[in-house]
Design a protein around this motif. Structure first.
Motif, PDB file in Angstrom:
ATOM      1  N   MET A   1      -6.365   3.064   3.398  1.00  0.00           N
ATOM      2  CA  MET A   1      -6.713   3.021   1.986  1.00  0.00           C
ATOM      3  C   MET A   1      -8.099   2.495   1.875  1.00  0.00           C
ATOM      4  SD  MET A   1      -7.099   0.106  -0.588  1.00  0.00           S
ATOM      5  CE  MET A   1      -7.148  -0.949   0.489  1.00  0.00           C
ATOM      6  N   LEU A   2      -8.782   3.596   1.079  1.00  0.00           N
ATOM      7  CA  LEU A   2     -10.194   3.321   0.694  1.00  0.00           C
ATOM      8  C   LEU A   2     -10.382   2.573  -0.387  1.00  0.00           C
ATOM      9  CD1 LEU A   2     -13.065   4.531   1.348  1.00  0.00           C
ATOM     10  CD2 LEU A   2     -12.646   6.353  -0.350  1.00  0.00           C
ATOM     11  N   LEU A   3      -9.685   2.699  -1.532  1.00  0.00           N
ATOM     12  CA  LEU A   3      -9.668   1.942  -2.729  1.00  0.00           C
ATOM     13  C   LEU A   3      -8.315   1.643  -3.258  1.00  0.00           C
ATOM     14  CD1 LEU A   3     -11.890   0.875  -4.978  1.00  0.00           C
ATOM     15  CD2 LEU A   3     -11.701   3.138  -5.707  1.00  0.00           C
ATOM     16  N   ASN A   4      -7.984   0.565  -3.740  1.00  0.00           N
ATOM     17  CA  ASN A   4      -6.777   0.197  -4.583  1.00  0.00           C
ATOM     18  C   ASN A   4      -7.254  -0.599  -5.685  1.00  0.00           C
ATOM     19  OD1 ASN A   4      -4.068   0.400  -4.425  1.00  0.00           O
ATOM     20  ND2 ASN A   4      -4.138  -1.943  -4.389  1.00  0.00           N
ATOM     21  N   ILE A   5      -6.536  -0.050  -6.921  1.00  0.00           N
ATOM     22  CA  ILE A   5      -6.680  -0.549  -8.153  1.00  0.00           C
ATOM     23  C   ILE A   5      -5.529  -1.044  -8.644  1.00  0.00           C
ATOM     24  CG2 ILE A   5      -7.516  -0.251 -10.558  1.00  0.00           C
ATOM     25  CD1 ILE A   5      -9.201   2.179  -9.360  1.00  0.00           C
ATOM     26  N   THR A   6      -5.508  -2.413  -9.168  1.00  0.00           N
ATOM     27  CA  THR A   6      -4.216  -2.870  -9.678  1.00  0.00           C
ATOM     28  C   THR A   6      -4.390  -3.485 -11.026  1.00  0.00           C
ATOM     29  OG1 THR A   6      -3.600  -3.432  -7.258  1.00  0.00           O
ATOM     30  CG2 THR A   6      -2.314  -4.843  -9.033  1.00  0.00           C
ATOM     31  N   ALA A   7      -3.607  -2.840 -11.917  1.00  0.00           N
ATOM     32  CA  ALA A   7      -3.633  -3.649 -13.321  1.00  0.00           C
ATOM     33  C   ALA A   7      -4.961  -3.752 -13.825  1.00  0.00           C
ATOM     34  CB  ALA A   7      -2.752  -5.131 -13.275  1.00  0.00           C
ATOM     35  N   LEU A   8      -5.825  -3.040 -13.807  1.00  0.00           N
ATOM     36  CA  LEU A   8      -7.092  -2.912 -14.305  1.00  0.00           C
ATOM     37  C   LEU A   8      -7.178  -2.733 -15.535  1.00  0.00           C
ATOM     38  CD1 LEU A   8      -9.966  -3.127 -13.002  1.00  0.00           C
ATOM     39  CD2 LEU A   8     -10.197  -0.699 -12.999  1.00  0.00           C
ATOM     40  N   THR A   9      -7.654  -3.507 -16.492  1.00  0.00           N
ATOM     41  CA  THR A   9      -7.797  -3.787 -17.657  1.00  0.00           C
ATOM     42  C   THR A   9      -9.295  -3.682 -18.282  1.00  0.00           C
ATOM     43  OG1 THR A   9      -5.487  -4.330 -18.197  1.00  0.00           O
ATOM     44  CG2 THR A   9      -7.114  -4.518 -20.090  1.00  0.00           C
ATOM     45  N   LYS A  10      -9.816  -3.016 -19.288  1.00  0.00           N
ATOM     46  CA  LYS A  10     -11.073  -3.447 -19.784  1.00  0.00           C
ATOM     47  C   LYS A  10     -11.091  -3.122 -21.496  1.00  0.00           C
ATOM     48  CE  LYS A  10     -15.451  -3.871 -20.086  1.00  0.00           C
ATOM     49  NZ  LYS A  10     -16.093  -5.208 -19.602  1.00  0.00           N
ATOM     50  N   THR A  11     -11.413  -4.367 -22.102  1.00  0.00           N
ATOM     51  CA  THR A  11     -11.293  -4.275 -23.627  1.00  0.00           C
ATOM     52  C   THR A  11     -12.842  -4.802 -24.019  1.00  0.00           C
ATOM     53  OG1 THR A  11     -10.607  -6.889 -23.567  1.00  0.00           O
ATOM     54  CG2 THR A  11      -9.026  -5.275 -23.938  1.00  0.00           C
ATOM     55  N   TYR A  12     -12.941  -4.098 -25.091  1.00  0.00           N
ATOM     56  CA  TYR A  12     -14.297  -4.398 -25.746  1.00  0.00           C
ATOM     57  C   TYR A  12     -14.247  -4.928 -27.148  1.00  0.00           C
ATOM     58  CZ  TYR A  12     -16.504  -1.103 -22.322  1.00  0.00           C
ATOM     59  OH  TYR A  12     -16.827  -0.418 -21.150  1.00  0.00           O
ATOM     60  N   ASN A  32     -10.807  10.114   2.952  1.00  0.00           N
ATOM     61  CA  ASN A  32     -10.915  11.717   3.014  1.00  0.00           C
ATOM     62  C   ASN A  32     -10.349  12.171   2.058  1.00  0.00           C
ATOM     63  OD1 ASN A  32     -12.611  11.691   5.379  1.00  0.00           O
ATOM     64  ND2 ASN A  32     -10.708  10.830   6.379  1.00  0.00           N
ATOM     65  N   SER A  33      -9.999  11.654   0.826  1.00  0.00           N
ATOM     66  CA  SER A  33      -9.233  12.539  -0.502  1.00  0.00           C
ATOM     67  C   SER A  33     -10.331  12.807  -1.232  1.00  0.00           C
ATOM     68  CB  SER A  33      -8.273  11.506  -1.116  1.00  0.00           C
ATOM     69  OG  SER A  33      -8.940  10.383  -1.736  1.00  0.00           O
ATOM     70  N   PHE A  34     -10.071  13.716  -2.249  1.00  0.00           N
ATOM     71  CA  PHE A  34     -10.939  14.206  -3.553  1.00  0.00           C
ATOM     72  C   PHE A  34     -10.077  14.011  -4.721  1.00  0.00           C
ATOM     73  CE2 PHE A  34     -12.883  17.109  -6.343  1.00  0.00           C
ATOM     74  CZ  PHE A  34     -14.282  16.874  -6.013  1.00  0.00           C
ATOM     75  N   ASN A 142     -24.996   8.500   2.342  1.00  0.00           N
ATOM     76  CA  ASN A 142     -23.743   8.711   3.220  1.00  0.00           C
ATOM     77  C   ASN A 142     -22.805   7.540   2.879  1.00  0.00           C
ATOM     78  OD1 ASN A 142     -22.494   9.911   4.799  1.00  0.00           O
ATOM     79  ND2 ASN A 142     -22.973   8.664   6.778  1.00  0.00           N
ATOM     80  N   PRO A 143     -22.487   7.632   1.523  1.00  0.00           N
ATOM     81  CA  PRO A 143     -21.610   6.431   1.024  1.00  0.00           C
ATOM     82  C   PRO A 143     -20.003   6.899   1.711  1.00  0.00           C
ATOM     83  CG  PRO A 143     -22.147   8.029  -0.666  1.00  0.00           C
ATOM     84  CD  PRO A 143     -22.982   8.491   0.396  1.00  0.00           C
ATOM     85  N   ASP A 144     -19.513   5.630   1.525  1.00  0.00           N
ATOM     86  CA  ASP A 144     -17.949   5.839   1.852  1.00  0.00           C
ATOM     87  C   ASP A 144     -17.245   6.348   0.634  1.00  0.00           C
ATOM     88  OD1 ASP A 144     -18.183   4.536   4.341  1.00  0.00           O
ATOM     89  OD2 ASP A 144     -18.542   2.813   3.310  1.00  0.00           O
ATOM     90  N   LEU A 145     -17.651   5.972  -0.300  1.00  0.00           N
ATOM     91  CA  LEU A 145     -17.178   6.611  -1.833  1.00  0.00           C
ATOM     92  C   LEU A 145     -18.062   7.383  -2.509  1.00  0.00           C
ATOM     93  CD1 LEU A 145     -14.527   6.369  -3.538  1.00  0.00           C
ATOM     94  CD2 LEU A 145     -15.202   4.258  -4.198  1.00  0.00           C
ATOM     95  N   ILE A 146     -17.946   8.366  -3.216  1.00  0.00           N
ATOM     96  CA  ILE A 146     -18.753   8.715  -4.229  1.00  0.00           C
ATOM     97  C   ILE A 146     -18.145   8.982  -5.648  1.00  0.00           C
ATOM     98  CG2 ILE A 146     -20.202  10.870  -4.823  1.00  0.00           C
ATOM     99  CD1 ILE A 146     -20.399  11.540  -1.936  1.00  0.00           C
TER     100      ILE A 146
END
Length: 167
Positions: A1-12, A32-34, A142-146
């Motif tokens: 797993m490169l990145l995992n997002i759980t219940a991400l919320t953003k309010t303004y 290695n996913s796109f 050379n980032p791991d995530l772009i």
């Protein structure tokens, strides 16, 4: 797993009104996913990228960066330093990271179609060339995530297609 997002919320809060830009988003990105996030203007795509890049905090939820130690971001606009050449803009991160070379190599410049313009300043570039310079600045690290926020919107069809295939 490169990145995992759980219940991400953003309010303004805008003019006293609560606006929910993202509501409990769950996503997992493999190595290695796109992945493309597609949606209408104003649906929260840029907000999601800004949260993932750490440019602003989430209201709630978690972001687990897993194996993504180094994150690169390509903005909608090139955001180049006008007093620096193409080479210097691409290698800008090397000023604070001694593991990076002092300048981009010829292969990267050729890949981006910028070799002949490496000593040019942003005011001397077309919009597409400026955007390719911004992309080069991210690739140079050379980032791991772009993370890319409509990075090819200023490019002509042929250049856009070439860079999409390259990525």
């Amino acid at each position: 797993m490169l990145l995992n997002i759980t219940a991400l919320t953003k309010t303004y809060t805008i003019s006293g009104k609560l606006i929910t830009a993202l509501n409990t988003v769950d996503l997992t990105f493999s190595e290695n996913s796109f992945t493309c996030i597609v949606g209408k203007s104003g649906c929260g795509k840029t907000t999601l990228l800004r949260l993932l890049s750490g440019l602003e905090p989430a209201t709630s939820g978690t972001i687990d960066y897993g194996n993504a130690a180094k994150i690169g971001f390509v903005f909608q606009e090139p955001r180049l330093m006008p007093w620096l050449t193409v080479n210097a803009n691409i290698a800008f991160a090397a000023k604070n990271d001694s593991s990076l070379p002092a300048a981009p190599d010829e292969k990267l410049l050729e890949l981006l179609g910028l070799k002949a313009f490496q000593h040019s300043f942003p005011a001397q570039l077309s919009g597409g060339m400026a955007q390719r310079t911004a992309l080069g600045r991210t690739l140079f690290q050379n980032p791991d995530l772009i993370l890319m926020d409509e990075p090819f919107s200023a490019l002509d069809y042929f250049t856009r297609r070439s860079l999409q295939q390259m990525l």
